[in-house]
Design a protein around this motif. Structure first.
Motif, PDB file in Angstrom:
ATOM      1  N   THR A  73     -22.097 -40.856 -18.702  1.00 25.07           N
ATOM      2  CA  THR A  73     -23.089 -41.817 -19.183  1.00 25.07           C
ATOM      3  C   THR A  73     -24.310 -41.829 -18.274  1.00 25.07           C
ATOM      4  O   THR A  73     -25.446 -41.831 -18.740  1.00 25.07           O
ATOM      5  CB  THR A  73     -22.476 -43.226 -19.261  1.00 25.07           C
ATOM      6  N   GLN A  74     -24.093 -41.821 -16.961  1.00 23.32           N
ATOM      7  CA  GLN A  74     -25.202 -41.826 -16.018  1.00 23.32           C
ATOM      8  C   GLN A  74     -26.019 -40.537 -16.131  1.00 23.32           C
ATOM      9  O   GLN A  74     -27.244 -40.569 -16.032  1.00 23.32           O
ATOM     10  CB  GLN A  74     -24.687 -42.003 -14.598  1.00 23.32           C
ATOM     11  N   ARG A  76     -26.414 -38.729 -18.831  1.00 25.34           N
ATOM     12  CA  ARG A  76     -27.205 -38.813 -20.056  1.00 25.34           C
ATOM     13  C   ARG A  76     -28.429 -39.712 -19.856  1.00 25.34           C
ATOM     14  O   ARG A  76     -29.517 -39.391 -20.328  1.00 25.34           O
ATOM     15  CB  ARG A  76     -26.336 -39.346 -21.197  1.00 25.34           C
ATOM     16  N   GLU A  77     -28.237 -40.836 -19.166  1.00 22.83           N
ATOM     17  CA  GLU A  77     -29.358 -41.737 -18.939  1.00 22.83           C
ATOM     18  C   GLU A  77     -30.414 -41.083 -18.060  1.00 22.83           C
ATOM     19  O   GLU A  77     -31.618 -41.223 -18.303  1.00 22.83           O
ATOM     20  CB  GLU A  77     -28.854 -43.032 -18.291  1.00 22.83           C
TER      21      GLU A  77
END
Length: 83
Positions: A73-74, A76-77
């Motif tokens: 997730t990190q 992707r962000e």
């Protein structure tokens, strides 16, 4: 570390609370010069670790793949901000 939910589980809270109580008991008995009470408190500290481990094994801890999901997730962000 704040974004990883590290330690935010019932198993972690319970284990740490029991261990903290054991440290307080050990400290009090150490000041009173009572070795038996000190070692009893250290036994409570070990009990806290055992209880936390058992609760984690029962599914009340953080899932094994939670860290990998957070990293993805990190990433992707970060890619969205940079791109």
């Amino acid at each position: 570390m704040a974004g990883s939910s590290h330690g935010h589980t019932p198993a972690a809270w319970t284990g740490v609370t029991i261990a903290f109580i054991g440290f307080c008991v050990s400290g009090a008995f150490m000041v009173m010069a009572q070795p038996a009470g000190f070692w009893a408190g250290m036994g409570v500290v070990v009990l806290g670790g055992v209880v936390g481990w058992i609760m984690s094994a029962m599914g009340m801890g953080q899932p094994k793949d939670a860290h990998k999901a957070l990293l993805m997730t990190q990433e992707r962000e970060t890619a969205a901000v940079e791109g």
